[in-house]
Design an enzyme around this catalytic site. Structure first.
Site, PDB file in Angstrom:
ATOM      1  N   TYR A 123       0.805  -1.169  -0.067  1.00 51.23           N
ATOM      2  CA  TYR A 123      -0.046  -0.181   0.066  1.00 51.23           C
ATOM      3  C   TYR A 123       0.818   1.250   0.105  1.00 51.23           C
ATOM      4  CZ  TYR A 123      -3.910  -3.095   1.539  1.00 51.23           C
ATOM      5  OH  TYR A 123      -4.902  -4.078   1.635  1.00 51.23           O
ATOM      6  N   PRO A 139     -15.894  -4.330   1.273  1.00 49.44           N
ATOM      7  CA  PRO A 139     -17.212  -4.629   1.803  1.00 49.44           C
ATOM      8  C   PRO A 139     -18.269  -3.853   1.216  1.00 49.44           C
ATOM      9  CG  PRO A 139     -16.134  -3.271   3.560  1.00 49.44           C
ATOM     10  CD  PRO A 139     -15.154  -3.669   2.683  1.00 49.44           C
ATOM     11  N   LEU A 140     -17.926  -2.453   0.715  1.00 47.65           N
ATOM     12  CA  LEU A 140     -18.711  -1.669  -0.114  1.00 47.65           C
ATOM     13  C   LEU A 140     -18.478  -1.747  -1.414  1.00 47.65           C
ATOM     14  CD1 LEU A 140     -18.586   1.641   2.131  1.00 47.65           C
ATOM     15  CD2 LEU A 140     -19.816  -0.379   2.565  1.00 47.65           C
ATOM     16  N   GLY A 157     -22.913   5.089  -1.594  1.00 52.53           N
ATOM     17  CA  GLY A 157     -23.937   6.189  -1.980  1.00 52.53           C
ATOM     18  C   GLY A 157     -23.508   7.244  -2.781  1.00 52.53           C
TER      19      GLY A 157
END
Length: 319
Positions: A46, A200-201, A208
């Site tokens: 990362y 997870p999204l 959203g």
């Protein structure tokens, strides 16, 4: 039986040093410690080590208050040496020393094999990781981006050689992309390996923040990956949003709670940009859905062959 020793949530640190500067990352760490979810998941790849450095600075002086998980085995663009065998024992030893130095700690709680190079024998890699446990440099070991068959093989190797057990496997999994449920989850349940879902999204599709036929917001994760928006199943997302609305939940809360309620999941790896997001995600991870809710949600979604996980894609590429 899955021992949920890491859960219910881990803070994903992919954005540390990238979209989050040191001050913002430290604020997230502070909020996580205050919320009682002080488990942080990073990787040497990362930011080519920057995420580990930022996390290390944020936890300086309070090592005993946090749990650190990091990974090795993805390209570091020469930082650790750019051999093709990034699962070899020699590479593992160099990688852990570099991660310990960047983090500024003397041990790593959970050390994960980020992705197999599919050239090095599994026994060589897990054997080297076991030596790190024996030396006190690592508390426990896990894997990431394995297919179900690869995880079963890895556990067989552990059993045959008496190596340190693989306690976790970290793979892409969400209520939007449920392909792990047909491949990986059954192996996790059968062999007692805790699943740590990342994305997870679904890399932000369930946040959203995005809409069909609209450019992603500047600075957002999907600004770099517009094809995810172009290929998104917006009908499925709309069904999930409607279900969340009818149950007084936000879509991100639904996504996190769904995973945290799965028996194979040891902890959900959730990124956060602000303290408020940490608090909301922590509350969602604590919420256990009823079996009726889970069954209802299963009918809303589908396991689409097009929604392959990263593990499946790299396995196909290597074959």
């Amino acid at each position: 039986m899955i021992v949920k020793r890491w859960g219910p949530m881990m803070i994903g640190c992919l954005a540390f040093g990238d979209r989050l500067d040191q001050m913002s990352a430290t604020a997230v760490v502070d909020a996580a410690i205050e919320a009682g979810v002080a488990v942080f998941d990073t990787a040497d790849a990362y930011g080519h080590g920057v995420s580990e450095e930022v996390l290390g600075a944020a936890i300086k002086g309070r090592r005993d208050e946090v749990v650190i998980a990091t990974k090795f085995g993805m390209t570091m663009n020469g930082v650790n040496g750019e051999e093709s065998a990034r699962s070899s024992p020699e590479y593992v030893r160099r990688a852990v020393e570099a991660s310990l130095r960047r983090l500024g700690v003397d041990h790593i709680d959970l050390y994960q094999w980020h992705t197999p190079d599919r050239r090095t024998p599994i026994a060589d890699t897990i054997g080297a990781m076991t030596q790190l446990v024996d030396a006190g440099l690592v508390g426990a070991i896990g894997a990431s981006n394995l297919t179900g068959s690869e995880l079963a093989e890895a556990v067989d190797v552990v059993d045959a050689w008496g190596f340190s057990p693989l306690v976790t496997v970290q793979n892409e999994y969400s209520i939007y992309n449920r392909s792990a449920e047909t491949d990986l989850v059954p192996v996790c349940l059968e062999r007692g390996v805790g699943l740590l879902p990342y994305f997870p999204l679904s890399a932000g599709l369930l946040s959203g923040r995005y809409a069909p036929d609209e450019a992603p917001p500047a600075g957002s994760r999907l600004e770099k990956f517009p094809r995810r928006i172009e290929k998104a199943d917006w009908a499925l997302i709309d069904r999930l949003q409607s279900w969340a609305d009818s149950h007084d939940m936000t879509l991100p809360e639904l996504a996190v709670s769904y995973l945290a309620s799965q028996p194979a999941v040891a902890a959900v790896v959730v990124g956060a940009s602000t303290p408020a997001q940490v608090q909301a995600n922590a509350a969602a991870a604590q919420h256990q859905m009823s079996q009726a809710d889970l069954a209802e949600l299963a009918q809303l979604g589908h396991v689409d062959a097009g929604h392959t996980t990263f593990a499946t894609r790299i396995a196909k590429a290597a074959s």
